[in-house]
Design a protein around this motif. Structure first.
Motif, PDB file in Angstrom:
ATOM      1  N   UNK A 297       0.928  -1.293  -0.048  1.00 39.52           N
ATOM      2  CA  UNK A 297      -0.062   0.019  -0.014  1.00 39.52           C
ATOM      3  C   UNK A 297       0.847   1.293  -0.011  1.00 39.52           C
ATOM      4  N   UNK A 298       2.073   1.237   0.760  1.00 40.95           N
ATOM      5  CA  UNK A 298       2.757   2.626   0.929  1.00 40.95           C
ATOM      6  C   UNK A 298       3.140   2.660  -0.562  1.00 40.95           C
ATOM      7  N   UNK A 299       3.945   1.653  -1.161  1.00 44.69           N
ATOM      8  CA  UNK A 299       4.550   1.767  -2.631  1.00 44.69           C
ATOM      9  C   UNK A 299       3.384   2.058  -3.470  1.00 44.69           C
ATOM     10  N   UNK A 300       2.093   1.714  -3.317  1.00 48.31           N
ATOM     11  CA  UNK A 300       0.952   2.336  -4.201  1.00 48.31           C
ATOM     12  C   UNK A 300       1.003   3.648  -4.087  1.00 48.31           C
ATOM     13  N   UNK A 301       0.938   4.093  -3.096  1.00 53.92           N
ATOM     14  CA  UNK A 301       0.618   5.665  -2.706  1.00 53.92           C
ATOM     15  C   UNK A 301       1.968   6.504  -2.912  1.00 53.92           C
ATOM     16  N   UNK A 302       2.839   5.901  -3.124  1.00 57.31           N
ATOM     17  CA  UNK A 302       4.094   6.871  -3.038  1.00 57.31           C
ATOM     18  C   UNK A 302       4.004   7.973  -4.209  1.00 57.31           C
ATOM     19  N   UNK A 303       3.624   7.357  -5.422  1.00 52.82           N
ATOM     20  CA  UNK A 303       3.652   8.717  -6.432  1.00 52.82           C
ATOM     21  C   UNK A 303       2.640   9.648  -6.107  1.00 52.82           C
ATOM     22  N   UNK A 304       1.625   9.453  -5.158  1.00 54.17           N
ATOM     23  CA  UNK A 304       0.886  10.917  -4.706  1.00 54.17           C
ATOM     24  C   UNK A 304       1.644  11.888  -4.254  1.00 54.17           C
ATOM     25  N   UNK A 305       2.668  11.469  -3.381  1.00 55.84           N
ATOM     26  CA  UNK A 305       3.620  12.997  -2.928  1.00 55.84           C
ATOM     27  C   UNK A 305       4.181  13.498  -4.015  1.00 55.84           C
ATOM     28  N   UNK A 306       4.842  12.978  -4.902  1.00 56.96           N
ATOM     29  CA  UNK A 306       5.399  13.623  -6.109  1.00 56.96           C
ATOM     30  C   UNK A 306       4.248  14.570  -7.039  1.00 56.96           C
ATOM     31  N   UNK A 307       3.098  13.777  -6.976  1.00 58.04           N
ATOM     32  CA  UNK A 307       2.069  14.391  -7.843  1.00 58.04           C
ATOM     33  C   UNK A 307       1.552  15.877  -6.833  1.00 58.04           C
TER      34      UNK A 307
END
Length: 338
Positions: A297-307
Protein backbone atom coordinates in the motif's frame (compact mmCIF):
# COMPACT_ATOMS: atom_id res chain seq x y z
CA UNK A 1 -26.09 37.99 8.37
CA UNK A 2 -28.39 36.03 6.11
CA UNK A 3 -31.61 34.05 6.46
CA UNK A 4 -33.45 36.11 9.10
CA UNK A 5 -36.74 35.30 7.40
CA UNK A 6 -35.68 31.78 6.37
CA UNK A 7 -35.32 30.80 10.02
CA UNK A 8 -39.09 30.88 10.35
CA UNK A 9 -39.74 28.51 7.45
CA UNK A 10 -36.80 26.08 7.25
CA UNK A 11 -36.15 23.38 9.84
CA UNK A 12 -32.88 24.45 11.42
CA UNK A 13 -30.84 23.71 14.49
CA UNK A 14 -30.70 26.99 16.40
CA UNK A 15 -28.24 26.84 19.25
CA UNK A 16 -29.81 29.81 21.02
CA UNK A 17 -33.02 31.74 20.65
CA UNK A 18 -32.64 34.72 18.33
CA UNK A 19 -31.70 37.57 20.59
CA UNK A 20 -32.92 41.06 19.71
CA UNK A 21 -29.75 42.49 21.22
CA UNK A 22 -27.38 40.56 18.94
CA UNK A 23 -25.33 42.87 16.75
CA UNK A 24 -24.32 40.15 14.30
CA UNK A 25 -26.48 37.21 13.20
CA UNK A 26 -24.63 34.59 11.14
CA UNK A 27 -25.53 31.41 9.30
CA UNK A 28 -23.23 28.38 9.48
CA UNK A 29 -23.98 25.82 6.77
CA UNK A 30 -22.77 22.23 6.59
CA UNK A 31 -23.73 19.05 4.80
CA UNK A 32 -23.74 16.28 7.42
CA UNK A 33 -26.66 15.57 9.72
CA UNK A 34 -27.39 17.50 12.87
CA UNK A 35 -26.53 14.42 14.95
CA UNK A 36 -23.19 13.84 13.22
CA UNK A 37 -20.50 14.07 15.95
CA UNK A 38 -19.01 17.15 14.32
CA UNK A 39 -22.02 19.31 15.17
CA UNK A 40 -22.65 18.57 18.88
CA UNK A 41 -18.98 17.84 19.58
CA UNK A 42 -17.33 20.63 17.61
CA UNK A 43 -19.53 23.23 15.98
CA UNK A 44 -21.94 23.77 18.86
CA UNK A 45 -19.22 24.37 21.50
CA UNK A 46 -17.45 26.70 19.04
CA UNK A 47 -20.65 28.68 18.43
CA UNK A 48 -21.42 28.89 22.14
CA UNK A 49 -17.88 30.04 22.89
CA UNK A 50 -18.17 32.79 20.28
CA UNK A 51 -21.47 33.91 21.81
CA UNK A 52 -20.00 33.96 25.31
CA UNK A 53 -16.79 35.73 24.28
CA UNK A 54 -18.81 38.37 22.43
CA UNK A 55 -21.16 38.83 25.39
CA UNK A 56 -24.08 37.89 23.20
CA UNK A 57 -23.25 40.26 20.36
CA UNK A 58 -22.63 37.43 17.85
CA UNK A 59 -25.36 34.85 17.23
CA UNK A 60 -24.72 31.89 14.90
CA UNK A 61 -27.45 29.55 13.64
CA UNK A 62 -26.43 26.17 12.24
CA UNK A 63 -28.04 24.80 9.09
CA UNK A 64 -27.16 21.09 8.78
CA UNK A 65 -27.70 18.41 6.16
CA UNK A 66 -27.20 20.46 2.98
CA UNK A 67 -30.32 22.54 3.66
CA UNK A 68 -28.75 25.55 1.97
CA UNK A 69 -26.72 23.86 -0.75
CA UNK A 70 -24.79 20.81 -1.89
CA UNK A 71 -21.60 19.73 -0.14
CA UNK A 72 -19.47 20.45 -3.19
CA UNK A 73 -20.73 24.06 -3.34
CA UNK A 74 -20.00 25.20 0.20
CA UNK A 75 -16.78 27.10 -0.45
CA UNK A 76 -18.45 29.16 -3.17
CA UNK A 77 -21.52 29.65 -0.98
CA UNK A 78 -19.35 31.40 1.62
CA UNK A 79 -17.36 33.29 -0.99
CA UNK A 80 -20.51 34.60 -2.67
CA UNK A 81 -22.36 35.47 0.54
CA UNK A 82 -25.06 32.83 0.19
CA UNK A 83 -24.03 31.76 3.70
CA UNK A 84 -21.83 33.50 6.25
CA UNK A 85 -19.83 30.46 7.38
CA UNK A 86 -19.34 27.19 5.51
CA UNK A 87 -17.90 23.80 6.36
CA UNK A 88 -15.88 22.73 3.33
CA UNK A 89 -14.23 19.55 2.09
CA UNK A 90 -11.68 21.03 -0.36
CA UNK A 91 -11.18 17.58 -1.86
CA UNK A 92 -14.74 17.60 -3.20
CA UNK A 93 -13.41 19.96 -5.90
CA UNK A 94 -10.32 18.06 -7.10
CA UNK A 95 -7.50 20.28 -8.31
CA UNK A 96 -8.95 23.55 -7.06
CA UNK A 97 -7.04 23.65 -3.76
CA UNK A 98 -3.76 21.83 -4.50
CA UNK A 99 -1.81 23.03 -1.47
CA UNK A 100 -4.22 21.94 1.26
CA UNK A 101 -4.48 18.57 -0.54
CA UNK A 102 -1.15 17.54 1.01
CA UNK A 103 -3.14 16.23 3.98
CA UNK A 104 -5.07 13.87 1.73
CA UNK A 105 -2.01 11.77 0.89
CA UNK A 106 -2.24 8.39 2.67
CA UNK A 107 0.30 7.48 5.35
CA UNK A 108 1.08 11.14 6.10
CA UNK A 109 -0.89 12.12 9.24
CA UNK A 110 -1.33 9.67 12.09
CA UNK A 111 -4.15 11.22 14.12
CA UNK A 112 -6.89 13.82 13.88
CA UNK A 113 -6.53 15.55 17.24
CA UNK A 114 -3.02 16.99 17.56
CA UNK A 115 -2.79 16.34 13.84
CA UNK A 116 -5.49 18.96 13.23
CA UNK A 117 -3.59 21.51 15.28
CA UNK A 118 -0.43 20.69 13.38
CA UNK A 119 -2.08 20.81 9.99
CA UNK A 120 -3.82 24.09 10.70
CA UNK A 121 -0.58 25.63 11.94
CA UNK A 122 1.21 24.50 8.77
CA UNK A 123 -1.48 25.52 6.29
CA UNK A 124 -1.91 29.07 7.62
CA UNK A 125 1.21 30.15 5.73
CA UNK A 126 -0.56 29.25 2.46
CA UNK A 127 -4.23 29.92 3.22
CA UNK A 128 -4.18 33.51 1.99
CA UNK A 129 -2.75 32.39 -1.31
CA UNK A 130 -5.15 29.50 -1.87
CA UNK A 131 -8.31 30.68 -0.11
CA UNK A 132 -7.82 34.43 -0.30
CA UNK A 133 -11.34 35.19 -1.51
CA UNK A 134 -12.82 34.13 1.85
CA UNK A 135 -11.87 34.70 5.48
CA UNK A 136 -10.02 31.51 6.31
CA UNK A 137 -10.86 30.30 9.81
CA UNK A 138 -9.35 26.84 10.29
CA UNK A 139 -8.57 23.47 8.79
CA UNK A 140 -8.96 20.18 10.62
CA UNK A 141 -9.11 16.45 9.94
CA UNK A 142 -11.24 13.40 10.56
CA UNK A 143 -9.92 10.32 12.33
CA UNK A 144 -7.83 8.14 9.99
CA UNK A 145 -10.16 6.34 7.61
CA UNK A 146 -9.92 3.27 5.44
CA UNK A 147 -11.77 1.29 2.76
CA UNK A 148 -15.09 -0.45 3.37
CA UNK A 149 -16.78 -2.76 0.88
CA UNK A 150 -19.85 -4.84 0.22
CA UNK A 151 -17.72 -7.94 -0.36
CA UNK A 152 -14.17 -9.01 0.39
CA UNK A 153 -11.34 -9.20 0.50
CA UNK A 154 -9.90 -5.70 0.86
CA UNK A 155 -6.35 -6.43 1.91
CA UNK A 156 -3.88 -5.49 -0.84
CA UNK A 157 -3.95 -2.84 -3.61
CA UNK A 158 -4.80 -5.39 -6.31
CA UNK A 159 -8.10 -6.09 -4.52
CA UNK A 160 -9.38 -2.77 -5.91
CA UNK A 161 -8.84 -3.78 -9.53
CA UNK A 162 -12.10 -3.69 -11.47
CA UNK A 163 -14.11 -2.29 -8.55
CA UNK A 164 -16.16 0.91 -8.30
CA UNK A 165 -14.94 3.01 -5.39
CA UNK A 166 -16.41 6.13 -3.79
CA UNK A 167 -13.28 8.12 -2.88
CA UNK A 168 -13.13 10.59 -0.02
CA UNK A 169 -11.44 13.28 -2.10
CA UNK A 170 -9.55 13.94 -5.30
CA UNK A 171 -6.28 12.41 -4.12
CA UNK A 172 -8.01 9.15 -3.26
CA UNK A 173 -9.76 9.22 -6.63
CA UNK A 174 -6.42 9.37 -8.45
CA UNK A 175 -5.11 6.50 -6.35
CA UNK A 176 -8.02 4.14 -6.96
CA UNK A 177 -7.94 4.91 -10.67
CA UNK A 178 -4.23 4.08 -10.78
CA UNK A 179 -5.01 0.75 -9.10
CA UNK A 180 -7.49 -0.26 -11.80
CA UNK A 181 -10.66 0.84 -10.02
CA UNK A 182 -13.24 3.35 -11.20
CA UNK A 183 -13.92 6.30 -8.92
CA UNK A 184 -17.56 7.24 -8.29
CA UNK A 185 -17.41 10.71 -6.84
CA UNK A 186 -20.10 11.64 -4.32
CA UNK A 187 -20.40 13.17 -0.87
CA UNK A 188 -20.31 11.07 2.28
CA UNK A 189 -24.06 11.43 2.76
CA UNK A 190 -24.57 9.64 -0.57
CA UNK A 191 -22.45 6.57 0.20
CA UNK A 192 -25.34 4.37 1.32
CA UNK A 193 -27.32 5.03 -1.84
CA UNK A 194 -24.30 4.25 -4.03
CA UNK A 195 -23.62 0.97 -2.23
CA UNK A 196 -27.28 -0.02 -2.13
CA UNK A 197 -27.81 0.29 -5.87
CA UNK A 198 -24.46 -1.25 -6.77
CA UNK A 199 -22.98 1.94 -8.19
CA UNK A 200 -20.09 1.52 -5.76
CA UNK A 201 -18.55 -1.63 -4.32
CA UNK A 202 -16.24 0.16 -1.88
CA UNK A 203 -16.34 3.47 -0.04
CA UNK A 204 -13.55 5.39 1.67
CA UNK A 205 -14.59 6.55 5.12
CA UNK A 206 -13.52 6.77 8.75
CA UNK A 207 -14.95 3.88 10.77
CA UNK A 208 -17.81 5.54 12.59
CA UNK A 209 -19.18 7.27 9.51
CA UNK A 210 -20.31 3.95 8.11
CA UNK A 211 -22.87 3.98 10.94
CA UNK A 212 -23.50 7.73 10.82
CA UNK A 213 -24.55 7.51 7.17
CA UNK A 214 -26.44 4.23 7.57
CA UNK A 215 -24.25 1.94 5.46
CA UNK A 216 -23.39 -0.64 8.12
CA UNK A 217 -25.75 -3.25 6.69
CA UNK A 218 -24.05 -2.97 3.30
CA UNK A 219 -20.35 -2.32 3.96
CA UNK A 220 -19.31 -5.32 6.06
CA UNK A 221 -15.77 -5.86 4.74
CA UNK A 222 -13.01 -3.51 5.86
CA UNK A 223 -9.33 -2.81 5.27
CA UNK A 224 -8.11 -2.84 8.86
CA UNK A 225 -5.44 -0.15 8.94
CA UNK A 226 -5.28 3.65 9.33
CA UNK A 227 -5.00 4.61 5.69
CA UNK A 228 -5.77 8.29 5.08
CA UNK A 229 -7.31 11.45 6.51
CA UNK A 230 -9.44 14.12 4.89
CA UNK A 231 -8.87 17.84 5.29
CA UNK A 232 -11.78 20.15 6.07
CA UNK A 233 -12.04 23.91 6.35
CA UNK A 234 -14.30 26.41 8.03
CA UNK A 235 -14.43 29.66 6.06
CA UNK A 236 -16.39 32.92 6.39
CA UNK A 237 -17.69 35.29 3.79
CA UNK A 238 -14.93 37.87 3.67
CA UNK A 239 -17.16 40.94 3.57
CA UNK A 240 -19.03 39.78 6.66
CA UNK A 241 -15.85 39.62 8.73
CA UNK A 242 -14.42 42.81 7.24
CA UNK A 243 -17.63 44.61 8.21
CA UNK A 244 -17.45 43.65 11.89
CA UNK A 245 -16.50 46.01 14.68
CA UNK A 246 -12.98 45.68 16.00
CA UNK A 247 -14.15 43.93 19.16
CA UNK A 248 -16.31 41.44 17.25
CA UNK A 249 -13.56 40.79 14.73
CA UNK A 250 -11.21 39.93 17.60
CA UNK A 251 -13.70 37.34 18.90
CA UNK A 252 -13.75 35.65 15.50
CA UNK A 253 -9.97 35.82 15.16
CA UNK A 254 -9.63 34.24 18.60
CA UNK A 255 -11.86 31.34 17.49
CA UNK A 256 -9.98 30.68 14.26
CA UNK A 257 -6.74 29.18 15.56
CA UNK A 258 -4.80 25.91 15.57
CA UNK A 259 -6.07 25.31 19.10
CA UNK A 260 -9.66 25.55 17.93
CA UNK A 261 -8.87 23.27 14.99
CA UNK A 262 -7.90 20.58 17.49
CA UNK A 263 -11.02 21.20 19.58
CA UNK A 264 -13.23 21.00 16.49
CA UNK A 265 -11.78 17.60 15.59
CA UNK A 266 -11.44 15.91 18.98
CA UNK A 267 -14.90 14.55 19.81
CA UNK A 268 -15.55 13.70 16.19
CA UNK A 269 -12.33 11.69 16.14
CA UNK A 270 -13.36 9.82 19.28
CA UNK A 271 -16.72 8.94 17.74
CA UNK A 272 -15.17 7.72 14.51
CA UNK A 273 -12.57 5.57 16.23
CA UNK A 274 -15.26 3.84 18.29
CA UNK A 275 -16.85 2.57 15.08
CA UNK A 276 -14.13 -0.01 14.54
CA UNK A 277 -14.93 -1.92 17.74
CA UNK A 278 -18.62 -1.65 16.99
CA UNK A 279 -18.00 -3.37 13.66
CA UNK A 280 -16.12 -6.16 15.37
CA UNK A 281 -18.99 -6.56 17.83
CA UNK A 282 -21.45 -6.65 14.92
CA UNK A 283 -19.58 -9.48 13.20
CA UNK A 284 -18.09 -7.56 10.29
CA UNK A 285 -15.00 -8.90 8.51
CA UNK A 286 -11.80 -6.91 9.05
CA UNK A 287 -8.80 -7.67 6.85
CA UNK A 288 -5.56 -6.88 8.68
CA UNK A 289 -2.65 -6.49 6.23
CA UNK A 290 0.66 -8.10 7.10
CA UNK A 291 3.72 -5.82 7.27
CA UNK A 292 4.58 -6.94 3.74
CA UNK A 293 1.08 -6.06 2.54
CA UNK A 294 1.26 -2.67 4.21
CA UNK A 295 4.42 -2.04 2.21
CA UNK A 296 2.45 -2.74 -0.96
CA UNK A 297 0.00 0.00 0.00
CA UNK A 298 2.82 2.42 0.83
CA UNK A 299 4.45 1.67 -2.51
CA UNK A 300 1.15 2.17 -4.33
CA UNK A 301 0.57 5.56 -2.73
CA UNK A 302 4.14 6.86 -3.07
CA UNK A 303 3.55 8.61 -6.43
CA UNK A 304 0.89 10.81 -4.84
CA UNK A 305 3.56 12.76 -2.98
CA UNK A 306 5.39 13.65 -6.19
CA UNK A 307 2.06 14.56 -7.79
CA UNK A 308 1.33 16.91 -4.91
CA UNK A 309 4.72 18.58 -5.21
CA UNK A 310 4.18 19.15 -8.91
CA UNK A 311 0.72 20.65 -8.33
CA UNK A 312 1.92 22.79 -5.41
CA UNK A 313 4.83 24.09 -7.47
CA UNK A 314 2.42 25.04 -10.23
CA UNK A 315 0.33 26.84 -7.60
CA UNK A 316 3.36 29.01 -6.85
CA UNK A 317 4.95 27.64 -3.70
CA UNK A 318 8.29 25.99 -2.97
CA UNK A 319 6.90 22.47 -2.73
CA UNK A 320 10.05 20.86 -1.34
CA UNK A 321 10.24 23.42 1.44
CA UNK A 322 6.51 23.13 2.00
CA UNK A 323 6.63 19.38 2.39
CA UNK A 324 9.62 19.59 4.74
CA UNK A 325 7.74 22.17 6.80
CA UNK A 326 4.68 19.91 6.95
CA UNK A 327 6.71 16.95 8.20
CA UNK A 328 8.47 19.13 10.76
CA UNK A 329 5.16 20.49 12.07
CA UNK A 330 3.58 17.03 12.26
CA UNK A 331 6.60 15.74 14.17
CA UNK A 332 6.31 18.69 16.57
CA UNK A 333 2.83 17.48 17.50
CA UNK A 334 3.62 13.74 17.31
CA UNK A 335 1.26 13.32 14.38
CA UNK A 336 3.52 12.13 11.56
CA UNK A 337 3.20 8.60 10.24
CA UNK A 338 6.52 6.83 10.78
Amino acid sequence: MKFKTLLATVGVVALTATAQSAEVELSLSHWVGAQHPLQPGGMEPWVESIKEASEGRIEITIFPASQLGAAQDHYDMARDGIVDIAFVNPGYQPGRFPIVAAGEIPFTISNAKAGSRAYDEWYRQYAGQEMGDVYFCMVHLHDPGTLHGTSGPIQVPSDLNGKNVRPAHGTMARLVNALGASSVFAGAAEMRELLARGAADITASPWGSIYTFGAEDLAKHHLDMPFYVTTFAHVFNKAVVDGMSEENRKVIDDHCTPEWAEKMATKWADGEAAGRQRMIDDGHTLYKPTPEEVELWIEATAPLRDEWKAAATKAGIDAEAGWASLEETLEKYDSKVE
